[in-house]
Design an enzyme around this catalytic site. Structure first.
Site, mmCIF file in Angstrom:
data_model
loop_
_atom_site.group_PDB
_atom_site.id
_atom_site.type_symbol
_atom_site.label_atom_id
_atom_site.label_comp_id
_atom_site.label_asym_id
_atom_site.label_seq_id
_atom_site.Cartn_x
_atom_site.Cartn_y
_atom_site.Cartn_z
ATOM 1 N N HIS A 119 0.875 -1.184 0.000
ATOM 2 C CA HIS A 119 0.000 0.000 0.000
ATOM 3 C C HIS A 119 0.912 1.235 0.000
ATOM 4 O O HIS A 119 2.021 1.188 0.539
ATOM 5 C CB HIS A 119 -0.837 -0.055 1.284
ATOM 6 C CG HIS A 119 -1.904 0.977 1.399
ATOM 7 N ND1 HIS A 119 -1.647 2.260 1.816
ATOM 8 C CD2 HIS A 119 -3.245 0.912 1.182
ATOM 9 C CE1 HIS A 119 -2.783 2.943 1.853
ATOM 10 N NE2 HIS A 119 -3.762 2.149 1.464
ATOM 11 N N ASP A 163 3.267 -4.889 7.976
ATOM 12 C CA ASP A 163 1.986 -4.202 7.858
ATOM 13 C C ASP A 163 0.899 -5.279 7.902
ATOM 14 O O ASP A 163 0.713 -6.020 6.934
ATOM 15 C CB ASP A 163 1.976 -3.416 6.540
ATOM 16 C CG ASP A 163 0.609 -2.837 6.212
ATOM 17 O OD1 ASP A 163 -0.369 -3.167 6.902
ATOM 18 O OD2 ASP A 163 0.527 -2.061 5.243
ATOM 19 N N GLN A 172 -4.306 -5.938 6.602
ATOM 20 C CA GLN A 172 -5.277 -6.827 5.944
ATOM 21 C C GLN A 172 -5.198 -8.255 6.475
ATOM 22 O O GLN A 172 -5.875 -9.143 5.958
ATOM 23 C CB GLN A 172 -5.065 -6.826 4.423
ATOM 24 C CG GLN A 172 -5.242 -5.479 3.769
ATOM 25 C CD GLN A 172 -6.686 -4.956 3.805
ATOM 26 O OE1 GLN A 172 -7.629 -5.687 4.094
ATOM 27 N NE2 GLN A 172 -6.847 -3.674 3.524
ATOM 28 N N CYS A 180 -4.719 2.505 -3.773
ATOM 29 C CA CYS A 180 -3.484 3.017 -3.146
ATOM 30 C C CYS A 180 -2.325 2.047 -3.338
ATOM 31 O O CYS A 180 -1.480 1.872 -2.441
ATOM 32 C CB CYS A 180 -3.667 3.326 -1.663
ATOM 33 S SG CYS A 180 -4.918 4.550 -1.341
ATOM 34 N N LYS A 232 -10.458 -1.588 10.213
ATOM 35 C CA LYS A 232 -10.663 -2.699 9.261
ATOM 36 C C LYS A 232 -11.028 -3.979 10.015
ATOM 37 O O LYS A 232 -11.283 -5.013 9.407
ATOM 38 C CB LYS A 232 -9.395 -2.929 8.440
ATOM 39 C CG LYS A 232 -9.032 -1.745 7.539
ATOM 40 C CD LYS A 232 -7.791 -2.055 6.745
ATOM 41 C CE LYS A 232 -7.138 -0.836 6.156
ATOM 42 N NZ LYS A 232 -7.903 -0.224 5.062
HETATM 43 N N1 7TS Z 1 -1.659 -1.003 4.612
HETATM 44 C C1 7TS Z 1 -2.566 -1.808 4.050
HETATM 45 C C2 7TS Z 1 -2.174 -3.206 3.665
HETATM 46 C C3 7TS Z 1 -3.859 -1.327 3.840
HETATM 47 O O1 7TS Z 1 -4.772 -2.126 3.298
HETATM 48 C C4 7TS Z 1 -4.201 0.005 4.211
HETATM 49 C C5 7TS Z 1 -5.535 0.608 3.907
HETATM 50 C C6 7TS Z 1 -3.217 0.766 4.843
HETATM 51 C C7 7TS Z 1 -1.961 0.233 5.009
HETATM 52 C C8 7TS Z 1 -3.517 2.126 5.365
HETATM 53 O O2 7TS Z 1 -4.389 2.007 6.459
HETATM 54 P P1 7TS Z 1 -5.021 3.285 7.158
HETATM 55 O O3 7TS Z 1 -6.012 2.719 8.116
HETATM 56 O O4 7TS Z 1 -3.910 3.987 7.844
HETATM 57 O O5 7TS Z 1 -5.631 4.093 6.069
HETATM 58 N N2 7TS Z 1 -6.161 0.051 2.792
HETATM 59 C C9 7TS Z 1 -7.246 0.545 2.154
HETATM 60 C C10 7TS Z 1 -7.826 -0.110 1.079
HETATM 61 O O6 7TS Z 1 -7.451 -1.165 0.624
HETATM 62 N N3 7TS Z 1 -8.879 0.604 0.665
HETATM 63 O O7 7TS Z 1 -8.970 1.706 1.414
HETATM 64 C C11 7TS Z 1 -7.959 1.670 2.357
#
Ligand code: 7TS
Length: 408
Positions: free
Chosen positions: A123, A201, A204, A366, A227
């Site tokens: 990401h 990370d 997911q 992203c 999430k």
């Molecule tokens: N890393 C991964 C693997 C992610 O899926 C996401 C967000 C982030 C980092 C960033 O997370 P945040 O909570 O700090 O925003 N992924 C997504 C997505 O797949 N669609 O919208 C956000």
């Protein structure tokens, strides 16, 4: 009532309609919906407990502090951290990674010519903070390549790890494709050849399967609460005690000091050194409620249900002519990422699905480097959670066929 219906009843938003159709929410990788347990915990905090934490002698402040620290211990157990003070509250994965990247440069722990390794599947939040760190320090960013199935080419590690490598940062599960990376093998290979810090990370992964940070033996692990059924603006940075002690703070301010004077300031111990300012108290307590919710379902049941959804979706979608699933042959969880070949772009498909009440994400997710690799602008992504049903996938498949006819 079936077990699944009972679970669905705990998510009030699933009762609503979109464009006159029942909502089919398949955008869980972006953010999951929230169960009553979480919604009510957040409301209860503001109705009954609201006070600032860690600074009040008064009862309400002490109660709020106890609740937030109880949530920290729930997260500790959830990821099997050795100590509660290894669990830092953040506002999400992005903040966790930036925190580490800034702490490393604040501490002069990354210097010109040092190397940082990430993967092609990241990401943007696991790319850009490292690029910015490279700009600040003169370090060099290297990237583990993928093959046409989206599988990481791990020989790259042997060829590139050296004493210059200071950090290797990669996701457990790719958000764009749902690919589960062979993280234990990666960590073993990295440890064999280098002393680099390992950051994972887990954004997911944590919503879908049991993660045990001690068993993984990563140094740092970040994820987002929102999430995994918790409120937005919540997240965790886990770090091994030794690593967190070594890192200097990122943000300065209240809560993170031991003593402050104009002749010099000393920092608080863990975890407070990394938690400057008033935290998201309601959100953090509700993250604890989300952990309770996930524990009440159980990781085995969760995974079994989501695997069933994934396998069913994959077989249903592959029945559609001219539909390509990206990462089709890789081990995956929770995500089907696809395009209709010769029938519009991903956002066209997404708009038609929305008219049918189906929420999917379209575009680059992203992860522009992955899109560039496949030479596409984006994909349509359906991502699953515990409350999704096989019937919803049937409706998705029908919707895709309809979109294909309209866009052909
Ligand atoms: N890393 C991964 C693997 C992610 O899926 C996401 C967000 C982030 C980092 C960033 O997370 P945040 O909570 O700090 O925003 N992924 C997504 C997505 O797949 N669609 O919208 C956000």
């Amino acid at each position: 009532m079936s077990h699944l219906q009972h679970i669905r009843q705990q998510f009030p938003v699933l009762e609503r309609t979109i464009n006159g159709k029942p909502l089919i929410y398949l955008d869980n990788a972006a953010t999951s919906q929230k169960p009553l347990q979480v919604i009510e915990t957040e409301a209860k905090y503001y109705r009954e407990l609201n006070a600032n934490v860690h600074r009040g002698i008064h009862t309400l402040s002490q109660l709020a502090t106890e609740e937030m620290e109880a949530a920290r211990r729930k997260v500790q157990q959830f990821i099997n951290a050795a100590h509660d003070y290894e669990v830092i509250f953040t506002k999400g994965t992005t903040e966790g990674i930036n925190l580490v990247a800034y702490a490393l440069s604040n501490g002069n722990l990354i210097r010109k010519g040092d190397e940082i390794i990430v993967s092609y599947l990241e990401h943007h939040s696991n790319i850009v903070p490292w690029q910015m760190l490279c700009e600040r320090t003169g370090a060099i960013l290297k990237v583990i390549p993928i093959d046409e199935n989206g599988i990481l080419q791990l020989d790259f590690l042997e060829e590139n790890l050296s004493e210059k490598t200071k950090i290797v940062s990669f996701n457990y599960v790719s958000n764009a494709l749902g690919i589960i990376n062979p993280v234990k093998e990666m960590i073993a290979r990295i440890r064999k050849q280098s002393d680099a810090l390992i950051l994972m990370d887990g954004a997911q992964a944590v919503p879908h399967f049991k993660t045990d940070v001690q068993d993984l033996d990563c140094d740092l692990f970040v994820f987002s609460g929102h999430k995994m059924y918790a409120p937005t603006g919540t997240g965790i940075l886990y770090g091994k005690e030794r690593i967190l002690e070594m890192l200097p703070p990122f943000h300065g301010g209240g809560e993170m000091i031991a003593t402050c004077s104009f002749t010099g300031t000393t920092y608080a111990g863990l975890p407070f050194k990394f938690e400057a300012g008033t935290p998201n108290i309601a959100g953090n307590i509700s993250l604890g409620a989300a952990v309770d919710f996930m524990n009440s379902i159980g990781h085995e049941a969760l995974q079994e249900h989501e695997n069933k959804l994934l396998n069913y979706a994959q077989s249903k979608l592959l029945e559609i002519d001219n539909l390509k699933i990206y990462g089709e042959n890789a081990p995956r969880t929770g995500v089907v990422s696809f395009n209709l070949l010769n029938a519009g772009i991903s956002s066209d498909v997404g708009m038609i699905l929305d008219k049918l009440g189906i929420a999917v994400r379209t575009g680059h997710h992203c992860t522009q480097p992955i899109m560039d690799f496949f030479n596409i602008a984006g994909t349509v992504r359906a991502s699953f959670a515990i409350y999704n049903t096989l019937e919803e996938i049937d409706i998705l498949a029908e919707g895709i066929r309809k979109a294909q006819k309209m866009l052909a």
